[in-house]
Design a protein around this motif. Structure first.
Motif, short mmCIF file in Angstrom:
data_model
loop_
_atom_site.label_atom_id
_atom_site.label_comp_id
_atom_site.label_asym_id
_atom_site.label_seq_id
_atom_site.Cartn_x
_atom_site.Cartn_y
_atom_site.Cartn_z
N GLN A 132 9.12 -15.41 11.75
CA GLN A 132 8.47 -14.41 12.58
C GLN A 132 7.03 -14.83 12.82
O GLN A 132 6.44 -15.50 11.97
CB GLN A 132 8.51 -13.03 11.92
CG GLN A 132 9.91 -12.51 11.66
CD GLN A 132 10.71 -12.38 12.93
OE1 GLN A 132 10.30 -11.74 13.89
NE2 GLN A 132 11.87 -13.03 12.96
N PRO A 133 6.44 -14.44 13.95
CA PRO A 133 5.03 -14.81 14.19
C PRO A 133 4.10 -14.09 13.22
O PRO A 133 4.37 -12.96 12.81
CB PRO A 133 4.78 -14.37 15.63
CG PRO A 133 5.81 -13.34 15.91
CD PRO A 133 7.00 -13.67 15.05
N SER A 134 3.01 -14.75 12.87
CA SER A 134 2.01 -14.13 12.00
C SER A 134 1.44 -12.90 12.69
O SER A 134 1.11 -12.93 13.88
CB SER A 134 0.90 -15.13 11.70
OG SER A 134 -0.08 -14.53 10.88
N ASP A 135 1.32 -11.81 11.94
CA ASP A 135 0.76 -10.57 12.47
C ASP A 135 0.19 -9.78 11.28
O ASP A 135 0.82 -8.84 10.79
CB ASP A 135 1.83 -9.77 13.20
CG ASP A 135 1.30 -8.48 13.82
OD1 ASP A 135 0.10 -8.16 13.65
OD2 ASP A 135 2.10 -7.77 14.47
N VAL A 136 -0.97 -10.20 10.82
CA VAL A 136 -1.58 -9.59 9.63
C VAL A 136 -1.85 -8.11 9.86
O VAL A 136 -1.57 -7.28 8.98
CB VAL A 136 -2.87 -10.34 9.22
CG1 VAL A 136 -3.55 -9.66 8.05
CG2 VAL A 136 -2.55 -11.78 8.88
N GLU A 137 -2.37 -7.75 11.02
CA GLU A 137 -2.66 -6.33 11.30
C GLU A 137 -1.37 -5.51 11.35
O GLU A 137 -1.32 -4.39 10.85
CB GLU A 137 -3.47 -6.18 12.57
CG GLU A 137 -4.93 -6.58 12.41
CD GLU A 137 -5.61 -5.89 11.22
OE1 GLU A 137 -5.55 -4.65 11.10
OE2 GLU A 137 -6.21 -6.62 10.40
N GLY A 138 -0.34 -6.06 11.97
CA GLY A 138 0.96 -5.37 12.01
C GLY A 138 1.54 -5.20 10.62
O GLY A 138 2.08 -4.15 10.28
N ALA A 139 1.42 -6.24 9.79
CA ALA A 139 1.90 -6.18 8.41
C ALA A 139 1.15 -5.10 7.63
O ALA A 139 1.75 -4.31 6.90
CB ALA A 139 1.75 -7.54 7.74
#
Length: 147
Positions: free
Chosen positions: A27-34
């Motif tokens: 999956q694409p990196s998405d720190v804020e979504g995580a």
């Protein structure tokens, strides 16, 4: 190393591990979504997270979601996510997380812990089987994708 149930104070560390876990599954990196996802789970008490820290650094986590069995009239837990940072593997962290999950399931009078893993994730399969998990050969699992 210390293992414990995560709280909102662990949001940053758990979110970074969760983002790495998602990257592991392509999956694409998405720190804020995580961070948003983990924050919602913790604030709404929709999951239970356990973390392992080594020298104040987050190195692994597992996340459990509750489900209920009408037949047994008991709760079970889905061990949905488990991840250990690459550099911390082979140190027994996965074993520690499974131990915490089992103890929590016993404490909450659960019927079982259910999990699934990729067919080619042989290291995880070996760890699960070593801990008494048995591969389901009795039922087929189906999914209806809605996205």
């Amino acid at each position: 190393m210390e293992t414990y149930q995560a709280t909102i104070e662990d949001l940053e560390g758990v979110s970074n591990l969760f983002n790495s876990y998602r990257i592991f599954y392509k999956q694409p990196s998405d720190v804020e979504g995580a961070k948003k996802y983990i924050k919602e789970r913790l604030e709404n008490e929709e999951s239970v997270l356990f973390v392992v820290k080594n020298n104040q650094r987050y190195v692994g986590f597992t996340q459990l979601y509750p489900i209920f069995s009408s037949i047994s009239m008991k709760k079970s837990w889905i061990l949905n996510d488990m991840f250990v940072n690459q550099e911390a593997r082979k140190l027994g962290i996965g074993q520690m997380l499974l131990h915490e999950a089992r103890n929590y399931a016993l404490k909450t009078d659960a019927k079982s812990i259910i999990l699934e893993t990729a067919p080619d994730n042989y290291a995880a399969q070996k760890l699960y089987e070593k801990n008494g998990y048995v591969r389901d050969t009795q039922f087929y699992h189906y999914e209806l994708s809605l996205t």
